[in-house]
Design a protein around this motif. Structure first.
Motif, PDB file in Angstrom:
ATOM      1  N   LYS A 176       0.833  -1.205   0.000  1.00 52.10           N
ATOM      2  CA  LYS A 176       0.000   0.000   0.000  1.00 52.10           C
ATOM      3  C   LYS A 176       0.869   1.258   0.000  1.00 52.10           C
ATOM      4  CE  LYS A 176      -3.659   2.311   2.647  1.00 52.10           C
ATOM      5  NZ  LYS A 176      -4.495   2.250   3.857  1.00 52.10           N
ATOM      6  N   ALA A 177       1.911   1.251   0.814  1.00 49.92           N
ATOM      7  CA  ALA A 177       2.821   2.399   0.858  1.00 49.92           C
ATOM      8  C   ALA A 177       3.504   2.590  -0.488  1.00 49.92           C
ATOM      9  CB  ALA A 177       3.869   2.188   1.959  1.00 49.92           C
ATOM     10  N   THR A 178       3.893   1.460  -1.104  1.00 52.43           N
ATOM     11  CA  THR A 178       4.549   1.535  -2.411  1.00 52.43           C
ATOM     12  C   THR A 178       3.604   2.058  -3.475  1.00 52.43           C
ATOM     13  OG1 THR A 178       5.823  -0.411  -1.761  1.00 52.43           O
ATOM     14  CG2 THR A 178       5.955   0.248  -4.056  1.00 52.43           C
ATOM     15  N   GLU A 179       2.333   1.643  -3.398  1.00 53.24           N
ATOM     16  CA  GLU A 179       1.340   2.107  -4.362  1.00 53.24           C
ATOM     17  C   GLU A 179       1.160   3.623  -4.257  1.00 53.24           C
ATOM     18  OE1 GLU A 179      -3.332   1.300  -5.651  1.00 53.24           O
ATOM     19  OE2 GLU A 179      -2.438   0.232  -3.976  1.00 53.24           O
ATOM     20  N   ASN A 180       1.173   4.143  -3.033  1.00 58.01           N
ATOM     21  CA  ASN A 180       1.057   5.588  -2.848  1.00 58.01           C
ATOM     22  C   ASN A 180       2.301   6.310  -3.370  1.00 58.01           C
ATOM     23  OD1 ASN A 180      -1.347   6.759  -0.929  1.00 58.01           O
ATOM     24  ND2 ASN A 180      -1.001   4.581  -0.584  1.00 58.01           N
ATOM     25  N   VAL A 181       3.485   5.727  -3.119  1.00 55.62           N
ATOM     26  CA  VAL A 181       4.723   6.327  -3.614  1.00 55.62           C
ATOM     27  C   VAL A 181       4.733   6.320  -5.143  1.00 55.62           C
ATOM     28  CG1 VAL A 181       7.229   6.041  -3.771  1.00 55.62           C
ATOM     29  CG2 VAL A 181       6.090   5.804  -1.563  1.00 55.62           C
ATOM     30  N   SER A 182       4.198   5.233  -5.738  1.00 56.84           N
ATOM     31  CA  SER A 182       4.194   5.107  -7.203  1.00 56.84           C
ATOM     32  C   SER A 182       3.359   6.201  -7.870  1.00 56.84           C
ATOM     33  CB  SER A 182       3.689   3.729  -7.616  1.00 56.84           C
ATOM     34  OG  SER A 182       2.310   3.592  -7.348  1.00 56.84           O
ATOM     35  N   HIS A 183       2.386   6.748  -7.140  1.00 54.60           N
ATOM     36  CA  HIS A 183       1.589   7.843  -7.689  1.00 54.60           C
ATOM     37  C   HIS A 183       2.488   9.041  -8.004  1.00 54.60           C
ATOM     38  CE1 HIS A 183      -1.522  10.937  -8.107  1.00 54.60           C
ATOM     39  NE2 HIS A 183      -0.800  11.664  -7.278  1.00 54.60           N
ATOM     40  N   TYR A 184       3.460   9.278  -7.131  1.00 52.41           N
ATOM     41  CA  TYR A 184       4.356  10.418  -7.316  1.00 52.41           C
ATOM     42  C   TYR A 184       5.525  10.068  -8.240  1.00 52.41           C
ATOM     43  CZ  TYR A 184       1.793  11.934  -3.173  1.00 52.41           C
ATOM     44  OH  TYR A 184       0.787  12.263  -2.290  1.00 52.41           O
ATOM     45  N   ALA A 185       5.833   8.777  -8.379  1.00 47.01           N
ATOM     46  CA  ALA A 185       7.005   8.367  -9.164  1.00 47.01           C
ATOM     47  C   ALA A 185       6.668   8.002 -10.608  1.00 47.01           C
ATOM     48  CB  ALA A 185       7.683   7.169  -8.489  1.00 47.01           C
ATOM     49  N   GLY A 186       5.386   7.723 -10.937  1.00 46.38           N
ATOM     50  CA  GLY A 186       5.007   7.321 -12.289  1.00 46.38           C
ATOM     51  C   GLY A 186       4.774   5.819 -12.380  1.00 46.38           C
ATOM     52  N   GLN A 187       4.131   5.360 -13.478  1.00 49.16           N
ATOM     53  CA  GLN A 187       3.718   3.962 -13.631  1.00 49.16           C
ATOM     54  C   GLN A 187       4.886   2.971 -13.637  1.00 49.16           C
ATOM     55  OE1 GLN A 187       0.722   2.026 -14.126  1.00 49.16           O
ATOM     56  NE2 GLN A 187      -0.021   3.753 -12.937  1.00 49.16           N
ATOM     57  N   ARG A 188       5.868   3.192 -14.534  1.00 53.62           N
ATOM     58  CA  ARG A 188       6.938   2.208 -14.664  1.00 53.62           C
ATOM     59  C   ARG A 188       7.819   2.185 -13.422  1.00 53.62           C
ATOM     60  NH1 ARG A 188      10.609   0.698 -17.883  1.00 53.62           N
ATOM     61  NH2 ARG A 188       9.968  -1.347 -17.205  1.00 53.62           N
ATOM     62  N   LEU A 189       8.203   3.368 -12.943  1.00 50.26           N
ATOM     63  CA  LEU A 189       9.007   3.434 -11.727  1.00 50.26           C
ATOM     64  C   LEU A 189       8.204   2.932 -10.537  1.00 50.26           C
ATOM     65  CD1 LEU A 189      11.635   4.208 -10.388  1.00 50.26           C
ATOM     66  CD2 LEU A 189      10.797   6.559 -10.164  1.00 50.26           C
ATOM     67  N   GLY A 190       6.895   3.204 -10.552  1.00 53.05           N
ATOM     68  CA  GLY A 190       6.021   2.706  -9.491  1.00 53.05           C
ATOM     69  C   GLY A 190       5.974   1.191  -9.469  1.00 53.05           C
ATOM     70  N   GLY A 191       5.866   0.596 -10.663  1.00 49.02           N
ATOM     71  CA  GLY A 191       5.867  -0.864 -10.750  1.00 49.02           C
ATOM     72  C   GLY A 191       7.182  -1.449 -10.271  1.00 49.02           C
ATOM     73  N   PHE A 192       8.282  -0.778 -10.627  1.00 51.45           N
ATOM     74  CA  PHE A 192       9.599  -1.231 -10.184  1.00 51.45           C
ATOM     75  C   PHE A 192       9.716  -1.145  -8.666  1.00 51.45           C
ATOM     76  CE2 PHE A 192      13.825   0.316  -8.844  1.00 51.45           C
ATOM     77  CZ  PHE A 192      14.557  -0.842  -9.060  1.00 51.45           C
ATOM     78  N   LEU A 193       9.244  -0.025  -8.091  1.00 52.03           N
ATOM     79  CA  LEU A 193       9.296   0.142  -6.634  1.00 52.03           C
ATOM     80  C   LEU A 193       8.438  -0.900  -5.931  1.00 52.03           C
ATOM     81  CD1 LEU A 193       9.123   4.035  -6.292  1.00 52.03           C
ATOM     82  CD2 LEU A 193      11.084   2.567  -5.800  1.00 52.03           C
ATOM     83  N   ASN A 194       7.261  -1.190  -6.520  1.00 54.31           N
ATOM     84  CA  ASN A 194       6.380  -2.191  -5.925  1.00 54.31           C
ATOM     85  C   ASN A 194       7.053  -3.556  -5.920  1.00 54.31           C
ATOM     86  OD1 ASN A 194       4.043  -3.808  -5.231  1.00 54.31           O
ATOM     87  ND2 ASN A 194       2.820  -2.048  -5.835  1.00 54.31           N
ATOM     88  N   ALA A 195       7.693  -3.904  -7.048  1.00 54.33           N
ATOM     89  CA  ALA A 195       8.397  -5.183  -7.134  1.00 54.33           C
ATOM     90  C   ALA A 195       9.570  -5.223  -6.158  1.00 54.33           C
ATOM     91  CB  ALA A 195       8.892  -5.408  -8.560  1.00 54.33           C
TER      92      ALA A 195
END
Length: 357
Positions: A47-66
């Motif tokens: 959940k925290a990663t999903e919120n961070v991905s909003h500010y980082a963008g889709q691809r970077l968000g997906g990378f951060l989530n992984a």
């Protein structure tokens, strides 16, 4: 995911796990409490990663989530390496790869396909992911074949594993530069423009600062509950007559993949299949090309024995089968619910086979 996380349950199970660990409760009860706690903490991490991905963008968000989704698995594996349980580490790595490629990706494609008839994502990204998965399989097969054909000795195998580990880490870092910097637009998700037109669907629940703070907090919590879980594994495995292969490849992997499960499925149901694939496949690639090599290097510094990259025939078969079916399904850049079902079918077949070992 916002409704899935319960702060009260998260805190309650974290405290219960801590009390059980330090009070020396029954190992089975400790395992259950720690496993549930890992799932809730991994969900909080997702959940925290999903919120961070909003500010980082889709691809970077997906990378951060992984990446942060793999934090639980990496930390669990480091504690296993420290205990010298190399076989269980390799089993957990195998389980992480096949779990992401078959279970996480399969559930995402199936759930998204039930809501949307056909979902599409970048074909070029699918092709690159397929090639990287094949490189990972080659890197795991080569040391095993050379050792078992008696072409090299055991000590040479450890040296080969260290060299291959360093090469894979460099290759993975180069992939990050390629995908995130030099060819970012080339690999952009096909739904990026649609997302920009629907900003209300991407409204974060937390501010940027709070999202980063919670991300760090969740990672620390994962470190604690992972250590508590590892302490119970040997007793739990012996008590119920389970093989290290099954426990590592399925139980530990499923628990550690909780963050990816929830995040990827939710994204697929929002018709963001590209981001879901990025999480599932990207996580598998990260395990094979980065986490496994890092663990080899960690074991070298822990000493006295270095973990090699020689996986069992069963593990190599499971990884090879998973890569083959996943590559064949994502290579055209389009998915439907039946393809997701096929991935889940293969996962169940492997699960039953590993249980009977």
């Amino acid at each position: 995911m916002k409704k899935w996380i319960s702060p009260t349950l998260l805190i309650a199970f974290f405290i219960l796990s801590a009390v059980g660990h330090f009070a020396g409760w029954d190992a089975t009860l400790q395992f259950i409490l720690s496993a549930i706690s890992v799932i809730f903490v991994a969900g909080f991490l997702g959940k925290a990663t999903e919120n961070v991905s909003h500010y980082a963008g889709q691809r970077l968000g997906g990378f951060l989530n992984a990446t942060f989704g793999n934090a639980a698995e990496l930390i669990i594996a480091i504690f296993l390496v420290k205990e010298g349980l190399f076989d269980m580490v390799k089993a957990s790595l195998t389980g992480s790869v096949i779990g992401n490629l078959l279970l996480v990706l399969g559930l995402s494609i199936f759930a998204g396909g039930l809501k949307f008839k056909v979902q599409s994502f970048n074909v070029s990204l699918a092709g690159m992911n397929g090639s990287l998965m094949l490189v990972a399989v080659i890197a795991l097969i080569v040391p095993a074949v050379f050792l078992r054909s008696h072409s090299i000795t055991g000590s040479d195998t450890q040296l080969l594993s260290l060299i291959v580990a360093c090469i894979l880490i460099v290759a993975y870092l180069a992939w990050l530069v390629f995908s995130m910097i030099t060819h970012k637009k080339y690999l952009a998700d096909v739904t990026d423009e649609e997302d920009e037109e629907l900003p209300h669907e991407r409204e974060p629940e937390w501010s940027k600062g709070k999202s980063i703070l919670y991300l760090l907090l969740a990672t620390v919590m994962v470190a604690f509950v992972s250590e508590w879980l590892v302490d119970t594994l040997e007793t739990f495995t012996t008590r119920f007559g389970l093989s290290e292969l099954f426990v590592g490849a399925f139980l530990v992997a499923i628990i550690g993949n909780a963050a990816e499960h929830s995040a990827a499925v939710m994204l697929a149901m929002k018709n963001k299949i590209g981001a879901a694939v990025e999480i599932a496949v990207g996580s598998s690639l990260q395990i094979a090309l980065f986490v496994a090599p890092v663990l080899v290097l960690v074991s070298y510094f822990f000493g006295p024995t270095t973990m090699d990259l020689v996986f069992t025939t069963i593990e190599l078969l499971a990884i090879g089968v998973s890569v083959f079916i996943a590559k064949s399904i994502i290579q055209d850049g389009k998915t439907n619910w039946y393809e997701g079902l096929l991935l889940l079918v293969v996962y169940v077949i492997l699960g039953v086979s590993f249980f009977l070992v």
